[in-house]
Write a protein that holds these residues in place. Sequence first.
Motif, PDB file in Angstrom:
ATOM      1  N   GLY A 177      -0.528  10.687   5.128  1.00 56.67           N
ATOM      2  CA  GLY A 177      -1.911  11.068   5.394  1.00 56.67           C
ATOM      3  C   GLY A 177      -2.907  10.477   4.409  1.00 56.67           C
ATOM      4  O   GLY A 177      -4.110  10.708   4.510  1.00 56.67           O
ATOM      5  N   ALA A 178      -2.430   9.672   3.437  1.00 58.19           N
ATOM      6  CA  ALA A 178      -3.326   9.116   2.408  1.00 58.19           C
ATOM      7  C   ALA A 178      -4.280   8.075   2.977  1.00 58.19           C
ATOM      8  O   ALA A 178      -5.313   7.780   2.371  1.00 58.19           O
ATOM      9  N   GLY A 179      -3.911   7.474   4.097  1.00 60.70           N
ATOM     10  CA  GLY A 179      -4.804   6.487   4.722  1.00 60.70           C
ATOM     11  C   GLY A 179      -4.226   5.078   4.812  1.00 60.70           C
ATOM     12  O   GLY A 179      -4.943   4.131   5.129  1.00 60.70           O
ATOM     13  N   LYS A 180      -2.916   4.933   4.571  1.00 56.57           N
ATOM     14  CA  LYS A 180      -2.292   3.599   4.560  1.00 56.57           C
ATOM     15  C   LYS A 180      -2.435   2.902   5.919  1.00 56.57           C
ATOM     16  O   LYS A 180      -2.858   1.751   5.998  1.00 56.57           O
ATOM     17  N   ARG A 205       2.552  -6.187  -6.518  1.00 59.45           N
ATOM     18  CA  ARG A 205       1.417  -5.327  -6.851  1.00 59.45           C
ATOM     19  C   ARG A 205       1.319  -4.158  -5.860  1.00 59.45           C
ATOM     20  O   ARG A 205       1.614  -4.316  -4.679  1.00 59.45           O
ATOM     21  N   ILE A 206       0.862  -3.016  -6.379  1.00 59.46           N
ATOM     22  CA  ILE A 206       0.734  -1.818  -5.556  1.00 59.46           C
ATOM     23  C   ILE A 206      -0.727  -1.393  -5.465  1.00 59.46           C
ATOM     24  O   ILE A 206      -1.418  -1.340  -6.486  1.00 59.46           O
ATOM     25  N   ILE A 251       0.883  -1.171   0.000  1.00 62.67           N
ATOM     26  CA  ILE A 251       0.000   0.000   0.000  1.00 62.67           C
ATOM     27  C   ILE A 251       0.910   1.207   0.000  1.00 62.67           C
ATOM     28  O   ILE A 251       1.753   1.357   0.910  1.00 62.67           O
ATOM     29  N   THR A 252       0.752   2.048  -1.018  1.00 63.09           N
ATOM     30  CA  THR A 252       1.571   3.254  -1.100  1.00 63.09           C
ATOM     31  C   THR A 252       0.671   4.486  -1.075  1.00 63.09           C
ATOM     32  O   THR A 252      -0.559   4.360  -1.132  1.00 63.09           O
ATOM     33  N   GLY A 253       1.310   5.630  -1.023  1.00 60.25           N
ATOM     34  CA  GLY A 253       0.552   6.884  -1.034  1.00 60.25           C
ATOM     35  C   GLY A 253       1.238   7.890  -0.140  1.00 60.25           C
ATOM     36  O   GLY A 253       1.994   7.519   0.763  1.00 60.25           O
ATOM     37  N   ALA A 262       2.626  -1.484   4.068  1.00 58.57           N
ATOM     38  CA  ALA A 262       2.439  -0.056   3.781  1.00 58.57           C
ATOM     39  C   ALA A 262       3.812   0.595   3.773  1.00 58.57           C
ATOM     40  O   ALA A 262       4.584   0.429   4.727  1.00 58.57           O
ATOM     41  N   THR A 263       4.132   1.274   2.681  1.00 57.65           N
ATOM     42  CA  THR A 263       5.469   1.869   2.599  1.00 57.65           C
ATOM     43  C   THR A 263       5.511   3.080   1.678  1.00 57.65           C
ATOM     44  O   THR A 263       4.717   3.210   0.753  1.00 57.65           O
TER      45      THR A 263
END
Length: 238
Positions: free
Chosen positions: A41-44, A209-210, A36-38, A196-197
């Motif tokens: 504060g994106a919500g990971k 996969r991302i 999970i990327t972003g 999450a990274t």
Amino acid sequence: MTDLIRFDRVSYRYPGGQDVLADVSFAIAQGEMAYITGPSGAGKTTVLRLIAALCRATRGQIVVMGQNLSTLKPRHVPAFRQRLGLVFQNFNLLYDRTVFDNVALPLVIRGYAHADIGRRVRAALDAVGLLGKEKVLPLTLSGGEQQRVGIARAIVTKPALILADEPTGNLDPEMALEVMRGFARFNEVGVTVLVATHAIDLIEAVPRRIIHLEQGRITDKHPLAASKLKEAASHGHR
Ligand SMILES: Nc1ncnc2c1ncn2[C@@H]1O[C@H](COP(=O)(O)OP(=O)(O)OP(=O)(O)O)[C@@H](O)[C@H]1O
């Protein structure tokens, strides 16, 4: 392929706040490793907290390991959570206990027999390359070694699913790569892994996969080049 995690139009709002996740849908297959990327504060973290039943979706449905989390009774949450391996950025070790005691803790909580505990702790430490460090205190270890103690503690119960939140955030590049390769090795023996990274260089080195989040929504604005994404997708399902 069986889904180990399924989010169906999930939204989440902290009490009194705005939606931090909006209409999020994705699935992770059994035996898959994904990121999970972003941006910050994106919500990971919120996604991982929802999967671990540390909080409950405001709307939508989450099913993890066959359990619908909206119908999970509070008294069954601890037993559910015991089926997961959780790894955190800041290691969360007990610094007045030895490496052995830290890794043994989940087994002690579950009431395993003494001999069983010894055998399993040594197997978990072996898996992260720390056999022989059982008797030392965590503070005498490097950051990378401390994180590997945290990972040994997460895998000692042989969970079907490992959730890791910025597990390499406090590590230098070499140690970070070693930790990420370690997750890939667990994945190769069938463990489902969700990490999450922010670390794009690590994703390039260990492509999978991302799931990319921006402002609480899944987008396809992936941070990886198209060629790398293709490579990552080919590793996604096995
Ligand atoms: N306890 C809380 N109460 C209210 N809002 C919160 C709380 N925890 C997080 N948030 C907000 O929720 C949003 C998502 O946070 P989250 O920690 O999931 O993001 P993240 O992608 O993991 O970020 P980072 O990469 O910085 O860890 C942020 O806007 C954050 O400010």
